[in-house]
Design an enzyme around this catalytic site. Sequence first.
Site, mmCIF file in Angstrom:
data_model
loop_
_atom_site.group_PDB
_atom_site.id
_atom_site.type_symbol
_atom_site.label_atom_id
_atom_site.label_comp_id
_atom_site.label_asym_id
_atom_site.label_seq_id
_atom_site.Cartn_x
_atom_site.Cartn_y
_atom_site.Cartn_z
ATOM 1 N N HIS A 167 0.762 -0.998 -0.005
ATOM 2 C CA HIS A 167 -0.175 0.100 -0.082
ATOM 3 C C HIS A 167 0.829 1.395 0.168
ATOM 4 O O HIS A 167 0.551 2.243 -0.743
ATOM 5 C CB HIS A 167 -0.811 0.098 1.259
ATOM 6 C CG HIS A 167 -2.219 -0.956 1.178
ATOM 7 N ND1 HIS A 167 -3.263 -0.606 0.073
ATOM 8 C CD2 HIS A 167 -2.237 -2.236 1.569
ATOM 9 C CE1 HIS A 167 -3.722 -1.900 0.343
ATOM 10 N NE2 HIS A 167 -3.364 -2.630 1.281
ATOM 11 N N GLU B 272 -4.591 -11.697 -14.605
ATOM 12 C CA GLU B 272 -3.676 -11.602 -13.494
ATOM 13 C C GLU B 272 -3.406 -13.005 -12.895
ATOM 14 O O GLU B 272 -2.561 -13.082 -12.108
ATOM 15 C CB GLU B 272 -4.258 -10.430 -12.596
ATOM 16 C CG GLU B 272 -5.797 -10.716 -12.387
ATOM 17 C CD GLU B 272 -6.617 -9.759 -11.919
ATOM 18 O OE1 GLU B 272 -5.958 -8.835 -11.058
ATOM 19 O OE2 GLU B 272 -7.945 -9.582 -11.805
ATOM 20 N N ASP C 103 -1.183 -8.485 -8.977
ATOM 21 C CA ASP C 103 -1.596 -9.716 -8.889
ATOM 22 C C ASP C 103 -0.860 -10.833 -9.710
ATOM 23 O O ASP C 103 -0.587 -11.669 -9.226
ATOM 24 C CB ASP C 103 -3.243 -9.988 -8.888
ATOM 25 C CG ASP C 103 -3.870 -9.477 -7.912
ATOM 26 O OD1 ASP C 103 -3.235 -9.721 -6.620
ATOM 27 O OD2 ASP C 103 -4.978 -8.955 -7.937
ATOM 28 N N CYS D 175 -2.502 -2.389 -16.642
ATOM 29 C CA CYS D 175 -2.855 -1.318 -15.906
ATOM 30 C C CYS D 175 -2.523 -1.491 -14.503
ATOM 31 O O CYS D 175 -3.036 -1.154 -13.630
ATOM 32 C CB CYS D 175 -4.472 -1.486 -15.847
ATOM 33 S SG CYS D 175 -5.323 -2.988 -15.254
#
Lengths: 581, 92
Positions: free
Chosen positions: A203, A429, A453, A506
């Site tokens: 994060h 992913e 991912d 992305c």
Amino acid sequence: MNNEVLASTALVQQFSGVGVSAGRVVGPIRQMPGSVAEPAAGVVVPADVNVAEQGQRIKDAAKAVKAELLARAASLAGEGKEVLEATALMAADPMLVKSAIKLLSPDAPGGARTAERAIWEAGDGVAEKLKALGGYMAERVADVLDVRARIVSELRGLPAPGIPVSDTPFILAAEDLAPADTATLDPAKVIGLITSSGGPQSHTAILARALGLPAIVAAPGVDEIADGTEVYIDGAAGSITVEPGAELLAAAAAWSAQASTFSTFSGANTLADGFAVPLLANVGTGSDALKAAEAGAEGVGLLRTEFCFLDRAEEPTVDEQIAAYGAVFAAFPGKKVVVRTLDAGADKPLPFLTNADEPNPALGVRGYRTDLTSPGVLERQLQAIAAAEAAHTAEVWVMAPMISTAEEAADFASLCAAAGLKTPGVMVEVPSAALTAATVLREVSFASLGTNDLTQYAMAADRQLGPLAALNNPWQPAVLQLVKLTADGAALASSTTGLPKPVGVCGEAAADPALAVVLVGLGVTTLSMSARALAAVSAVLKTVTLDQTRHLAFTALAAPSATEARAAVRAGLPILDELGL
Amino acid sequence: MSERTAIIASSVGLHARPAAIFTAAVAELDLEVTIAMEGEPADDAMEADSILSLMSLGAAHGDVVVLRAEGPGADEALERLVQILETDHDAA
């Protein structure tokens, strides 16, 4: 003189980690206070301790925490303000304070507690009650525990947990940041982030890139640098220097002059030979989309629709969804907007959709798979997307997250067709989707690689774990191979169907200018990233031709390790050092 | 003892924000006000000036709660509090 040189060399203290967001800055360190340790249970309270005095200490500490939270709420607006005001009320709540005071008495079951222990246990009691209620109330447990930790810190005379409050800008050092911390981070005050733990997809890293803050993760020792120490950080090189000399101060000044020229991106990104590689933005809300459009984004490559669902006890209505998606479409009239359907589960649980008790949530019912356990939610979402599309001119593409097989891709395509959506696609992913891209893409019109991912699944390494940072790196040749397989599979599907099958990226990888070059060379046709990264990525892409990107991609694929892949590609892109990227 | 019932209007129940508004209104009064779910004994009622009590009551949208207070002005005060509970504070 020699002695002097030696002495000053000896004083230079360096730390190194994984650079996750470029930039060179100098500033004083402020440490994130550690989590509040649980006050020991079973401490024998001397008989001469005045219970009334201890009760007053709890009341005073609770009042002080309430006042501090209210003061912070006063500087906010909107929903954040209301949430903080409600939290402030919890701090001095009569129920919490009274039940803590009861535990101070020698007559309490188990005997008298210290003030710290009493408020700790009282907080546990309240948290248990809320948890038992489930749903929205259970989500407030974190607020109660936060308040409790603040009161304990106050009683101990220690700084409150959370991001330090300061009048002057600083570099924030921490072990790692939680999503809740990052939500309260003020980019006007925090000019850089360094953490001893965390990985490139943590994060901390994602937030830093979104805010354009220089950041370094997995740098052991930085959580022990004293508050106020001046440090220089280079977010591209991953280096941290304590008490920097004149040369580094100049480098930081040069970066800040340079960075201002990066604030604009002209739109219409091309390589040096004129080959177009549209740069799109990752957004979650209408206001994000407006900022991205201002930053020159050529469209939206990832609309994260779960932002509209988070913090909700129940599914939002179709009308609410139409309004939320419409706000994003309105920011990009006539441009492409790729909508990702609800991606709940794992690190983004939703009470009405996901099961919190899965033993392994990253491999559980998440993303597209929630349609198996809660059918209807996806159909209503597609209906809302179609209705929002009809009201705007944006060119709407829709993709499902966590697709593993061609069968799932076909099912999703029929759901889209039933809703009247013309351009269905899939996120790649899960490694299985990359390996079978040729058959997956026969069923849908496009694919978008979610590199965060994809890396975590290909390397079997949790995104949030600092010790696995080296594995969890999109430069890993295995991850690059999966990107190539996806692009090659799409090309095959395109030649067998006679239809274009574009593959975009992305994930966060697209925001790394060096990796962006490699991705283009592997056959990726569009890159979507935080709006902040557009200018830097474009500045690097316009210096290379398509042939050069292919050559660099080949170099990266052939490298024996992520570190060597990155080093070899960076060596072939001298522009990166010139720009401090 | 004055007693009034109210139907929770907030769409997600008596959670943080509506509870905060209600608690603030109770705190302004010079009265001890209690709140309980309809049908529960008055002895189990919770203090209405505690946001945590209100939240742990778990009152959902459409639930009926009973407010009780004693003293001068109790009737008028409860009337005002009922109005707060019967307003949907989530409707922006």
